[in-house]
Design a protein around this motif. Structure first.
Motif, mmCIF file in Angstrom:
data_model
loop_
_atom_site.group_PDB
_atom_site.id
_atom_site.type_symbol
_atom_site.label_atom_id
_atom_site.label_comp_id
_atom_site.label_asym_id
_atom_site.label_seq_id
_atom_site.Cartn_x
_atom_site.Cartn_y
_atom_site.Cartn_z
ATOM 1 N N ALA A 188 5.506 -15.311 6.842
ATOM 2 C CA ALA A 188 5.338 -14.191 7.780
ATOM 3 C C ALA A 188 4.085 -14.399 8.627
ATOM 4 C CB ALA A 188 5.228 -12.885 6.998
ATOM 5 N N ALA A 189 4.033 -13.692 9.744
ATOM 6 C CA ALA A 189 2.879 -13.796 10.647
ATOM 7 C C ALA A 189 1.653 -13.141 10.020
ATOM 8 C CB ALA A 189 3.208 -13.115 11.971
ATOM 9 N N ILE A 190 0.486 -13.621 10.439
ATOM 10 C CA ILE A 190 -0.779 -13.028 9.965
ATOM 11 C C ILE A 190 -0.959 -11.642 10.591
ATOM 12 C CG2 ILE A 190 -3.296 -13.224 10.222
ATOM 13 C CD1 ILE A 190 -2.896 -16.302 9.823
ATOM 14 N N LEU A 191 -0.597 -11.526 11.870
ATOM 15 C CA LEU A 191 -0.748 -10.238 12.569
ATOM 16 C C LEU A 191 0.480 -9.381 12.301
ATOM 17 C CD1 LEU A 191 -2.052 -11.545 16.016
ATOM 18 C CD2 LEU A 191 -3.391 -10.811 14.029
ATOM 19 N N MET A 192 0.241 -8.136 11.935
ATOM 20 C CA MET A 192 1.371 -7.242 11.638
ATOM 21 C C MET A 192 1.134 -5.896 12.315
ATOM 22 S SD MET A 192 1.863 -8.051 7.584
ATOM 23 C CE MET A 192 3.536 -7.446 7.526
ATOM 24 N N ALA A 237 1.132 -10.413 0.887
ATOM 25 C CA ALA A 237 2.194 -9.623 0.255
ATOM 26 C C ALA A 237 2.987 -8.743 1.227
ATOM 27 C CB ALA A 237 1.575 -8.738 -0.833
ATOM 28 N N GLN A 238 2.260 -8.049 2.118
ATOM 29 C CA GLN A 238 2.950 -7.060 2.957
ATOM 30 C C GLN A 238 4.020 -7.701 3.849
ATOM 31 O OE1 GLN A 238 2.475 -3.858 2.343
ATOM 32 N NE2 GLN A 238 0.844 -4.352 0.884
ATOM 33 N N GLY A 239 3.807 -8.958 4.233
ATOM 34 C CA GLY A 239 4.799 -9.663 5.052
ATOM 35 C C GLY A 239 6.135 -9.791 4.314
ATOM 36 N N MET A 240 6.060 -9.812 2.994
ATOM 37 C CA MET A 240 7.295 -9.915 2.201
ATOM 38 C C MET A 240 7.932 -8.536 2.016
ATOM 39 S SD MET A 240 6.301 -13.011 -0.396
ATOM 40 C CE MET A 240 4.549 -12.777 -0.581
ATOM 41 N N PHE A 241 7.120 -7.509 1.784
ATOM 42 C CA PHE A 241 7.698 -6.168 1.612
ATOM 43 C C PHE A 241 8.432 -5.727 2.872
ATOM 44 C CE2 PHE A 241 3.674 -5.494 -1.064
ATOM 45 C CZ PHE A 241 4.267 -6.095 -2.151
ATOM 46 N N VAL A 242 7.804 -5.975 4.045
ATOM 47 C CA VAL A 242 8.424 -5.455 5.274
ATOM 48 C C VAL A 242 9.642 -6.283 5.679
ATOM 49 C CG1 VAL A 242 6.260 -4.422 6.082
ATOM 50 C CG2 VAL A 242 6.905 -6.699 6.886
ATOM 51 N N GLN A 262 5.460 -16.858 -0.778
ATOM 52 C CA GLN A 262 4.794 -17.165 0.485
ATOM 53 C C GLN A 262 3.398 -17.734 0.224
ATOM 54 O OE1 GLN A 262 4.561 -15.094 4.693
ATOM 55 N NE2 GLN A 262 3.717 -13.744 3.173
ATOM 56 N N VAL A 263 3.017 -18.696 1.064
ATOM 57 C CA VAL A 263 1.658 -19.251 1.015
ATOM 58 C C VAL A 263 1.061 -19.049 2.392
ATOM 59 C CG1 VAL A 263 0.271 -21.335 0.679
ATOM 60 C CG2 VAL A 263 2.402 -21.048 -0.605
ATOM 61 N N GLY A 264 -0.133 -18.488 2.463
ATOM 62 C CA GLY A 264 -0.704 -18.323 3.797
ATOM 63 C C GLY A 264 -2.105 -17.760 3.760
ATOM 64 N N LYS A 265 -2.692 -17.733 4.951
ATOM 65 C CA LYS A 265 -4.085 -17.279 5.089
ATOM 66 C C LYS A 265 -4.200 -15.776 4.926
ATOM 67 C CE LYS A 265 -6.376 -21.031 6.706
ATOM 68 N NZ LYS A 265 -7.740 -21.495 6.619
ATOM 69 N N ALA A 266 -5.317 -15.363 4.362
ATOM 70 C CA ALA A 266 -5.663 -13.945 4.290
ATOM 71 C C ALA A 266 -7.154 -13.833 4.607
ATOM 72 C CB ALA A 266 -5.359 -13.402 2.898
#
Ligand code: ATP
Length: 447
Positions: free
Chosen positions: A68-72, A149-154, A173-177
């Motif tokens: 998922a994208a970093i920006l939400m 996490a939120q990228g997966m919930f939405v 998911q693997v990604g920057k936070a």
């Protein structure tokens, strides 16, 4: 010998000297607590992510990958509770002006460094804010995600509609936070920009407790299987008053890092969180349903029931894992009169698998045979060629960065078409026929 004396300093120094990890923007004096991964670091980090993906996505039937994208949408962070609840309490010292996270303090009134008086704890939101679009006003306000996490919930509905998975199933998911941490430090342990490896595992509510236990075991063994020593790893269930606002239960997997507790953990002696495994209940799906107005319930074909699944979340840090793997693999061994520094990284994690070294670099036939062998092996293993020093030094260099096997080409190789293969950990040497070299290495590296 695996001495713990100054182990952290030794690792930081090795990381810089050999190109694992550098300070960010160093030529400008550095950006504090921000780090760049160099040529060996990026390989090690990628290997950690690949090992995680392999174990959790490819080797299972019930987990799907995403990115998922970093920006939400800013509403995501209202629904998740981050706008209201993602705070650390911080206190400032009235004398030395240093700032501390209240949770790290033994005495919330006394500065741990100069013993001066501390201010009352004040809340400090950890989310980085920025603006989307050309106008910097409130309407364009956007956050850098503080967790993946939120990228997966939405995307729960998108996944249901496109893949039709049945419970229990998970997303990975693997990604920057990004978190504007009050007290970053301890090298890459706590930084403001970091990478997470997260799984959101959707289950029937009545199965949540059992699945939580299964995930704790599964994640604990992942670290052990990749070589972390048992005595350096432990599980620590959270006390009720420690739980995040959304969690019913949580167990941390902790590693005994070679630093003192300060800035690391609440539990002391270097033991600090590598990964948290939480039962998030149905909090996330319910909140996103409320804020988005979308029905995020799961329909069970068999029972014709509609309900919000519970979520079990194993949430680990890539950078913290890399640091733990480095610390665990660092050895200093006495070899004759010398100290050999060796990174005994697991074979799947070692940045370089094979080094091909000519014994005599002034013999063109030897050099050209070594280069040919290296070129051939590169198709199958991460392989390097090096002829810039005497053989003893070349071995030491490869040991320091954890290269699994050194292949040495000598005068005799020209005659008998054999090479010497040296094992990093045992330093034992085998004579191997060049035509069988790939097979020999493959048995050891890919098994
Ligand atoms: P801590 O208590 O150490 O701040 P946390 O409980 O806030 O961690 P989570 O929100 O559970 O951490 O994040 C999951 C994982 O992400 C952590 O186990 C850790 O590996 C990693 N992580 C979290 N914050 C950071 C950070 N500032 N720097 C590096 N890794 C981090």
């Amino acid at each position: 010998m695996n001495t713990n004396d100054n182990l952290m300093e030794k690792i930081v120094s090795l990381c810089k000297r050999r190109g694992f990890i550098f300070q960010s923007s160093e030529i400008y004096g550095g950006l504090s607590n921000t780090w760049d991964y160099g040529p060996f670091g990026v390989e090690l980090k990628n290997n950690v992510k690949c090992a995680w993906w392999k174990a959790n996505v490819y080797e299972r039937d019930d987990i799907l990958g995403m990115d998922a994208a970093i920006l939400m949408h800013p509403k995501v962070w209202e629904a998740s509770g981050h706008v209201d609840n993602f705070y650390d309490l911080k206190s400032d010292c009235k004398s030395c002006k240093k700032r501390f996270k209240v949770a790290d303090l033994k005495d919330p009134k006394k500065c741990p460094e100069c013993k001066g008086e501390l201010t009352q704890g004040r809340p400090f939101n950890l989310m980085f804010k920025t603006h989307q679009g050309p106008v910097e006003d409130g309407a364009g306000l956007i956050y850098l995600r503080p967790e993946t996490a939120q990228g997966m919930f939405v995307n729960f509905l998108n996944i249901l509609d496109s893949k039709h998975p049945k419970l229990p199933f998970g997303l990975a998911q693997v990604g920057k936070a990004f978190r504007n941490e009050v007290t970053p430090g301890n090298f890459t342990f706590r930084t403001r920009e970091f990478e997470q490896m997260e799984i959101e595992y959707f289950v029937k509510p009545q199965e949540a407790d059992k699945k939580l236990e299964e995930w704790i075991e599964s994640r604990f063994h992942w670290y052990l299987n990749l070589g972390i020593k048992k005595e350096n790893l432990r599980k620590r269930p959270h006390a009720k008053d420690e739980l995040a606002h959304y969690a019913k239960a949580c167990t941390d997997i902790e590693y005994k890092f070679p630093f003192s507790a300060a800035g690391g953990s609440a539990s002391g002696g270097g033991w600090s969180e590598l990964e948290g495994i939480a039962n998030r209940t149905d909090f996330d799906l319910r909140e996103h349903a409320k804020f988005s107005g979308k029905d995020l319930q799961y329909f069970d074909d068999a029972t014709k029931e509609k309900f919000y699944p519970y979520i079990i979340e194993p949430s680990g840090g890539v950078d913290r894992s890399v640091l733990a793997f480095l610390a665990d693999a660092y050895y200093e061994e006495k070899v004759k009169e010398d100290i050999r520094v060796v990174l005994k990284l697991h074979k799947d994690l070692a940045p370089t698998k094979v080094a091909v070294l000519p014994l005599l670099k002034n013999r063109p036939e030897i050099v050209s045979l070594a280069k040919k062998i290296s070129k051939d092996l590169k198709k199958y293993f991460i392989t390097v060629y090096d002829d810039t020093a005497a053989i003893g030094k070349l071995y030491r260099r490869q040991d320091e960065v954890g290269t699994l096997y050194c292949v040495t080409v000598d005068v005799q190789s020209l005659e008998d078409k054999q090479v010497t293969v040296r094992n990093r950990d045992t330093m034992e040497q085998d004579r191997v026929v060049i035509d069988r070299l790939r097979e020999y290495l493959s048995e050891k590296i890919n098994s």
